[in-house]
Write an enzyme that holds these catalytic residues in place. Structure first.
Site, short mmCIF file in Angstrom:
data_model
loop_
_atom_site.label_atom_id
_atom_site.label_comp_id
_atom_site.label_asym_id
_atom_site.label_seq_id
_atom_site.Cartn_x
_atom_site.Cartn_y
_atom_site.Cartn_z
N ARG A 182 -15.19 24.07 12.92
CA ARG A 182 -14.04 23.04 13.05
C ARG A 182 -13.61 23.36 14.62
NH1 ARG A 182 -11.28 21.30 9.13
NH2 ARG A 182 -10.28 20.06 10.33
N CYS B 247 -15.07 22.43 2.32
CA CYS B 247 -14.37 22.18 3.60
C CYS B 247 -13.27 23.23 3.40
CB CYS B 247 -13.87 20.97 3.55
SG CYS B 247 -12.94 20.55 2.28
N HIS C 214 -12.10 12.12 6.35
CA HIS C 214 -11.73 13.69 7.03
C HIS C 214 -12.88 13.69 8.11
CE1 HIS C 214 -10.24 17.31 7.68
NE2 HIS C 214 -10.19 17.93 6.72
N ASP D 136 -15.66 19.73 -3.35
CA ASP D 136 -14.44 19.96 -2.62
C ASP D 136 -13.22 20.08 -4.05
OD1 ASP D 136 -12.20 19.74 -1.24
OD2 ASP D 136 -12.26 17.53 -0.56
N ARG E 74 -2.59 14.26 10.58
CA ARG E 74 -2.80 14.62 9.20
C ARG E 74 -1.77 13.80 8.44
NH1 ARG E 74 -5.09 19.70 5.72
NH2 ARG E 74 -6.89 18.98 7.03
N GLN F 126 -13.80 17.18 9.72
CA GLN F 126 -14.49 18.13 8.75
C GLN F 126 -15.98 17.70 8.80
OE1 GLN F 126 -13.27 20.48 6.85
NE2 GLN F 126 -15.31 21.24 6.61
N1 NVA Z 1 -9.77 16.67 -0.07
C1 NVA Z 1 -9.16 17.53 0.23
C2 NVA Z 1 -9.46 17.89 1.51
C3 NVA Z 1 -8.53 19.17 2.07
C4 NVA Z 1 -9.00 19.87 3.40
C5 NVA Z 1 -7.71 17.02 0.14
O1 NVA Z 1 -7.49 15.72 0.77
O2 NVA Z 1 -6.64 17.73 -0.04
N1 CP Z 2 -10.71 21.91 5.54
C1 CP Z 2 -9.48 21.58 5.84
O1 CP Z 2 -9.29 20.78 6.64
O2 CP Z 2 -8.66 22.85 5.96
P1 CP Z 2 -7.00 22.56 5.99
O3 CP Z 2 -6.51 21.76 4.99
O4 CP Z 2 -6.60 23.99 5.87
O5 CP Z 2 -6.83 22.20 7.22
#
Ligand code: NVA
Ligand code: CP
Length: 306
Positions: free
Chosen positions: A286, A258, A129, A218, A102, A132
């Site tokens: 997930r 998500c 992502h 989101d 990540r 997801q």
């Molecule tokens: N769009 C959000 C998703 C978090 C799971 C982010 O990138 O922070």
């Molecule tokens: N939806 C998702 O990826 O959640 P986290 O940021 O908690 O991993």
């Protein structure tokens, strides 16, 4: 060797297998059947951003499949002190069987994958992502059957999750209606789209949700963009999925997010905690979808009784 850096890295046939396999692994998990095809395999998870679901689902998933998972973050490793990502990839991939990352720019994960001896999975970047959407589409299939020909309404920021829905629409043949505030529209090139035939942009979110099978949204500010928080809070105030908006979709429409969610910002409490919301199934899936993915990347396609 296959990587999963963006949704289009796998084919339509791969996804058909993965959705079927996810259902099998979920059923085994629910009936306490041991399934440990990844004994002696190690997953390394590298986090440059916070996570609850992604870390937990990969770590628990690998454990359930018989393997081990190791958590690394930027703060406690040499990655945070400027060790080149190419060098880190060489070293890390010699000590494990699978890597999940990540991070910020998609380019970072691409550079890592280019120097990795093992498959690399995108656990979220600024652009995509894919894990997801793998789980989200499985959730839709579970509740409503096939996704082909359906309409998904995306309300809010055209972020990593939105981009991934758009890639999935091209591959699996469904439509995405997107409504963002002015200045936050989809960038087709950044989303990695081949054509624009599978999505339509709407200025008015109420029009975007009309006839939708699924309404999803989101956070207004994704990780890494915190400096824009105040500006975004004002720009997005009319892009809250509330009860009136959900009513404009099909009566049987589902709601997904998500997570983590901000009630009163991108979604009202009434919607996310209401009867059309499947966010807890979505979060749970997930685990099952990523178990199928890890098994697939390491062992290929398995027969239903394997
Ligand atoms: N769009 C959000 C998703 C978090 C799971 C982010 O990138 O922070
Ligand atoms: N939806 C998702 O990826 O959640 P986290 O940021 O908690 O991993």
């Amino acid at each position: 060797m296959r990587h999963f850096l963006e949704f289009k890295d796998l084919t339509r046939a791969d996804y058909q297998y993965l959705f079927k396999r996810t259902a099998i692994l979920k059923a085994r998990f629910k009936s306490y059947v041991r399934h440990m095809p990844l004994q002696d395999r190690t997953l390394v998870m590298i986090f440059e951003k916070a996570s609850t679901r992604t870390r937990l689902s990969f770590e628990a998933g690998m454990h359930q499949l018989g393997g081990a998972a190791i958590y690394l973050n930027t703060r406690d490793t040499q990655l945070g002190r400027g060790e080149p990502v190419e060098d880190a990839a060489q070293v890390i991939s010699r000590m494990c069987d699978l890597v999940m990352i990540r991070t910020f720019d998609q380019e970072i994960i691409q550079r890592f994958a280019a120097h990795s001896r093992v498959p690399v999975i995108n656990g979220l970047t600024n652009e995509y992502h894919p894990c997801q959407i793998l789980a989200d589409i499985f959730t839709l299939i579970e509740h409503r059957g096939s996704i082909e020909g359906r309409t998904i309404a995306w309300i809010g920021d055209s972020n990593n999750v939105c981009n991934t829905w758009l890639q999935a629409a091209e591959l699996l043949d469904f439509q995405v209606h997107v409504s963002t505030p002015p200045g936050y529209e989809v960038e087709p090139e950044r989303a990695g789209l081949h054509s624009t035939g599978h999505f339509t942009e709407f200025k008015d979110p109420m029009q975007a949700v009309a006839g939708a099978d699924l309404v999803t949204t989101d956070v207004w500010t994704s990780m890494g963009f915190e400096a824009e928080n105040e500006v975004r809070r004002k720009a997005f105030e009319n892009w809250c999925v509330d009860a009136d908006m959900l009513k404009a979709a099909k009566p049987e429409a589902l709601f997904m997010h998500c997570l983590p969610a901000h009630r009163g910002e991108e979604v009202s409490a009434e919607v996310i905690d209401g009867p059309q919301s499947v966010v807890w199934d979505e979060a749970e899936n997930r685990l099952h979808a990523q178990k199928a993915l890890m098994e697939f990347l390491l062992l290929g396609e398995l027969a239903d009784d394997q």
